[in-house]
Scaffold this motif. Structure first.
Motif, PDB file in Angstrom:
ATOM      1  N   GLU A   1       0.875  -1.226   0.072  1.00 11.84           N
ATOM      2  CA  GLU A   1       0.160   0.050   0.228  1.00 11.84           C
ATOM      3  C   GLU A   1       0.794   1.321   0.070  1.00 11.84           C
ATOM      4  N   GLU A   2       1.956   1.321   0.612  1.00 16.00           N
ATOM      5  CA  GLU A   2       2.811   2.427   0.971  1.00 16.00           C
ATOM      6  C   GLU A   2       3.616   2.707  -0.508  1.00 16.00           C
ATOM      7  N   ARG A   3       3.846   1.396  -0.728  1.00 13.04           N
ATOM      8  CA  ARG A   3       4.828   1.634  -2.205  1.00 13.04           C
ATOM      9  C   ARG A   3       3.977   2.180  -3.332  1.00 13.04           C
ATOM     10  N   ILE A   4       2.578   1.653  -3.275  1.00 15.24           N
ATOM     11  CA  ILE A   4       1.903   2.268  -4.440  1.00 15.24           C
ATOM     12  C   ILE A   4       1.564   3.811  -4.161  1.00 15.24           C
ATOM     13  N   ALA A   5       1.374   4.321  -3.000  1.00 15.32           N
ATOM     14  CA  ALA A   5       0.995   5.417  -2.759  1.00 15.32           C
ATOM     15  C   ALA A   5       2.524   6.301  -2.962  1.00 15.32           C
ATOM     16  N   GLN A   6       3.504   5.754  -2.660  1.00 16.94           N
ATOM     17  CA  GLN A   6       4.895   6.508  -3.017  1.00 16.94           C
ATOM     18  C   GLN A   6       5.007   6.506  -4.468  1.00 16.94           C
ATOM     19  N   ALA A   7       4.613   5.547  -5.252  1.00 14.87           N
ATOM     20  CA  ALA A   7       4.964   5.583  -6.836  1.00 14.87           C
ATOM     21  C   ALA A   7       4.274   6.709  -7.269  1.00 14.87           C
TER      22      ALA A   7
END
Length: 872
Positions: free
Chosen positions: A269-275
């Motif tokens: 979830e965090e990686r998607i938001a970061q991307a």
């Protein structure tokens, strides 16, 4: 610009090289299209044209690939030649040898069959996060797609070249991931504009396209994604969730499409938001209903990525913060009140869709004056449901539109398709509905099946009534709400209240499932009992001051009233069926449903089961009612006399008086009228009805006496009786009898030259007819206004109103006494002076519906009338 390098800006002599991989002979035309697209952008095509060789030229095309910047793969039906001692064809080998980071544009041609090894290769390509995967139909389509996608890729790389940090995987994903529609989208211009406004406003983080299977949500989302690329400069991504059944797969699926991989360094979830970061992107999530419990994930994502917007398609409302629900409607079909003309079909998006898809199945098919009525009927029968229309249109290869229309009574077995590229659940409407129903709980499925006994629309009270004793009965509201969320039941506002409905094909599915469980009869009885009680509650208000409201209330229930009669007759409750029909006598007359009642009563009599004398009287009366007005004869008179006798034998003197008035009215139609017998019968009926306090029946009897005066050219007597009929109607505040009496009196006044008084009365009766939805009364009123217009020299208006009235009479069989049509003579007189204008009006009138004509006749009507007319 090679994928493994940081992107740079090329000088003019460093043209970007595009490697094209495909089979040669099979796709020669497509290769030419690709070359044209590449050269159109002043890029360099790299095309390996040596063909098959005894030994694989791997080193040669490896060298070509090393010099290239973009890989284009074009695949059709063939996997290609496999060289000796090799395990794969050159087609697959070229893809394998392309550098891992090289952008890849993959184009797959639609085909009925495909080599299994090519299917495996395509499946592998779909899992490659550096490849954009699209379908195409023709070489012409391919050329445009390649040119557009290369231009998009160049624009993205130019933007990246200005940055100081390396691009992330998500940033190099192509907007071209949004699939291209296989066929043209029809009739969605308005919805696309509304969706654009929702997306552009920046106020809605999640826009949910909600609707049942087959209504076109996915198609609309795809079109919206393509149409709104300009609103989302950082990318548009399409996430298909069709095969995602486990909630836990939502985030991995989104991550995959965005190019994000789960390395374990942070939550996905965090990686998607970061991307995504602060990039302004649109993410389309298609078929969300099967993992709807994961909807809160979207709230967390858009909270972490404040400029991301989600466009969701679902059969179920997500019910999360920030959601804006957009209900996807069926395509527009022509109004049942409008004549089924070619012009009506051409202006209907549903009919145009049918024609377009039929032309795909049978080249050369088009809408014509000969097939327009059948195409309109098909689209109306299918509720404008796009998938159902498309499946029906596919049958044009084998059947004519007329044949399809006739067979739609068996629509579920008919509507199937052998198109292999469609998802399994779309192969027939049954599989679409099965797929939706499989997502429901046991109680929800049971309710859906039980609702199959209802007709087009039904109320919550009705649902709760039939639910008594059912598994879902104690939670009717909650269960119904779940079915609405699942888009299997639709909620609409009608007459100031909430009503519910099933699409026709969903209803057929439900009742068929119910019958398979041998539970249909019990539900039909529950349905009939509810509407019997409803009718007995409303019927007393059908005469007098509450008539208009009572008629409107029953008008909401017409399909269920018909279903009730059918259920009662089918279940052998014949006395209840007879009582039901008689209780609604006034309503049948106002709303013009006597033909329906006659069929029910004939079926009742054909049952040859024991019935009461009163039921036999009712069935006899209704069987003869239409004959009374349209084909009067001695036999009709004798049959009505038998109805009088049967009513009296059953001790229903009130009904006997009404039957006696009908018998007298039959006599009035005979050229050799027995006036003495007529006056005796009508007089006896009036006395009895007056004694029963039946102002409704008494007023109508006075109208009959007024008509006798008009036939005898006894103007004073006619005016006296018609005036009395009007007074009785006014005293009772009964709109129906006021219309009937008023139209007859206005005719007489027009003949006497009292034009202003006649016009005033015609306007009143037309207004009351609109409020009652009384077609007969409105027809007489239109003819009266045609006469008034002719007397004022308004040739076009007079011709149009006369033509509409004539068409209504022809199609509905409205009775009139010969010689009473007062508009014909003045219209012909005006034709002699201005034939062109009269003819133009008549031509226009033949294309009008009743609502349009009423609007012409009542140009200064109040707001309440203007609101009623369009829905009529």
């Amino acid at each position: 610009m090679t994928g493994v390098e940081h992107p740079v800006i090329r000088t003019p002599d460093q043209r970007i090289r595009v490697f094209v991989s495909s089979t040669l002979r099979e796709l020669a035309e497509e290769r030419d299209a690709a070359r044209s697209a590449i050269e159109r952008l002043r890029l360099a095509p790299v095309m390996f044209e040596l063909g098959a060789r005894p030994h694989p030229p791997r080193d040669l095309y490896r060298s070509y690939l090393a010099q290239s910047d973009v890989f284009i793969g074009i695949y059709g039906a063939s996997y290609g030649w496999i060289a000796p001692d090799e395990d794969v064809s050159g087609l697959e080998d070229e893809y394998n040898l392309a550098p891992a980071g090289m952008p890849k544009l993959i184009y797959v041609k639609d085909a009925d069959t495909r080599d299994p090894r090519l299917q495996d290769l395509i499946a592998r390509i779909q899992a490659d996060d550096t490849a954009a995967y699209l379908h195409f139909h023709t070489a012409h389509d391919l050329e445009d797609q390649i040119a557009g996608d290369l231009a998009m890729l160049l624009a993205e790389r130019f933007d990246q070249s200005r940055r100081t940090e390396p691009a992330t995987a998500a940033e190099i994903s192509l907007a071209a991931r949004v699939p291209e529609p296989y066929t043209e989208t029809i009739g969605r211009e308005g919805e696309l504009a509304e969706i654009r406004a929702l997306l552009a406003g920046g106020m809605h983080r999640v826009v949910s396209l909600i609707g049942p299977g087959g209504i076109g949500k996915s198609r609309l989302a795809i079109e919206a994604a393509h149409a709104n690329v300009g609103l989302f400069p950082d990318g548009v991504y399409f996430v298909p969730l069709e095969g995602v059944l486990e909630p836990g797969l939502l985030l991995p699926t989104i991550a995959y499409i965005l190019g994000v991989r789960d390395t374990g360094a942070a939550t996905l979830e965090e990686r998607i938001a970061q991307a995504i970061g602060d990039r302004h992107v649109l993410i389309v999530l298609d078929n969300f209903e099967q993992i709807v419990d994961e909807a809160p994930v979207l709230v967390r994502l858009y909270t972490l990525a404040p400029r991301a917007c989600f466009l969701v398609t679902s059969r179920v409302v997500l019910r999360i913060r920030g959601e804006r629900v957009f209900d996807v409607e069926s395509l527009a079909t022509p109004s049942p009140d409008a004549p089924p003309t070619l012009a009506q079909a051409q202006s209907s998006s549903a009919c145009v869709l049918f024609a377009e898809r039929a032309a795909s199945a049978l080249p050369g098919f088009r809408l014509t004056a000969e097939n327009a009525a059948d195409v309109i009927g098909i689209c109306q029968r299918l509720d404008g449901l796009p998938l159902a229309i498309e499946l029906a249109a596919a049958k044009i290869r084998l059947l004519t539109p007329h044949d399809v229309a006739e067979r739609l009574g068996r629509s579920l077995p008919l509507l199937s398709t052998s198109v292999r590229d469609l998802p399994e659940r779309h192969r027939t409407m049954r599989s679409t509905i099965d797929w939706s129903v499989s997502l429901l709980s046991a109680e929800q499925r049971a309710m859906l099946e039980d609702l199959g006994v209802f007709a087009a629309r039904f109320s919550l009270d009705a649902v709760e009534s039939v639910g008594e004793g059912r598994s879902w009965g104690s939670q009717a509201i909650e269960t119904l709400a779940a079915l609405i969320d699942a888009s299997l039941v639709q909620r609409v506002e009608s007459g100031g209240r909430s009503v519910f409905s099933l699409l026709a094909i969903v209803r057929e599915y439900a009742i068929e499932t119910l019958e398979a469980r041998d539970a249909a009869d019990a539900m039909r009885i529950a349905h009939a009992d509810y509407y019997l009680a409803l009718v007995h509650r409303i019927a007393p208000r059908l005469r007098g001051s509450q008539q208009i409201d009572a008629v409107a209330e029953l008008g909401l229930e017409v399909p269920n009233l018909r279903a009730t009669a059918r259920h009662l007759v089918q279940q052998g409750r014949l006395d209840d069926a007879g009582d039901f029909a008689w209780t609604l006598f006034v309503y049948w007359w106002i709303s013009g449903y006597f033909a329906d009642v006659r069929l029910w009563m004939m079926e009742l009599l054909e049952k040859r089961m024991p019935i009461t004398t009163r039921t036999r009287a009712i069935a006899t009366f209704f069987r003869l009612w239409a004959e009374l007005w349209q084909r009067p004869s001695d036999q009709v008179g004798e049959g009505l006399a038998e109805a009088v006798r049967l009513f009296r034998e059953s001790e229903d003197e009130h009904a006997a008086a009404m039957a006696l008035a009908a018998r007298a009215s039959t006599r009035l139609q005979f050229p050799d009228l027995d006036e003495e017998a007529f006056l005796a019968e009508i007089g006896e009926a009036i006395r009895a009805l007056h004694a029963f306090g039946d102002a409704w029946g008494e007023s109508l009897c006075e109208v009959v006496l007024g008509q006798l005066g008009m036939l005898r050219r006894d103007v004073p007597a006619a005016l006296e009786h018609l005036g009395r009929a009007v007074s009785i109607a006014d005293d009772a505040d009964d709109a129906f009898t006021r219309v009937v009496a008023g139209n007859n009196r206005a005719r007489l006044r027009f003949v006497l030259g009292e034009t202003d008084a006649a016009e005033e009365e015609f306007l009143l009766t037309l207004l009351l007819s609109v409020r009652l939805h009384f077609v007969d009364g409105a027809t007489y009123g239109l003819e009266g206004m045609s006469a008034i217009a002719a007397s004022h020299g308004e040739a076009w208006r007079a011709g149009a109103l006369a033509a509409v009235a004539a068409m209504i009479r022809e199609t509905t069989g409205i009775y009139d006494i010969e010689g009473f049509a007062v508009h014909l003579a003045p219209l012909e007189a005006l034709r002699a002076v201005d034939a062109e204008s009269v003819g133009a009006g008549e031509r226009a009138g033949r294309e009008m519906g009743l609502a349009e004509a009423i609007a012409i006749a009542l140009p200064e009507a109040g707001a309440d009338v203007r609101e009623r007319v369009p829905s009529w």
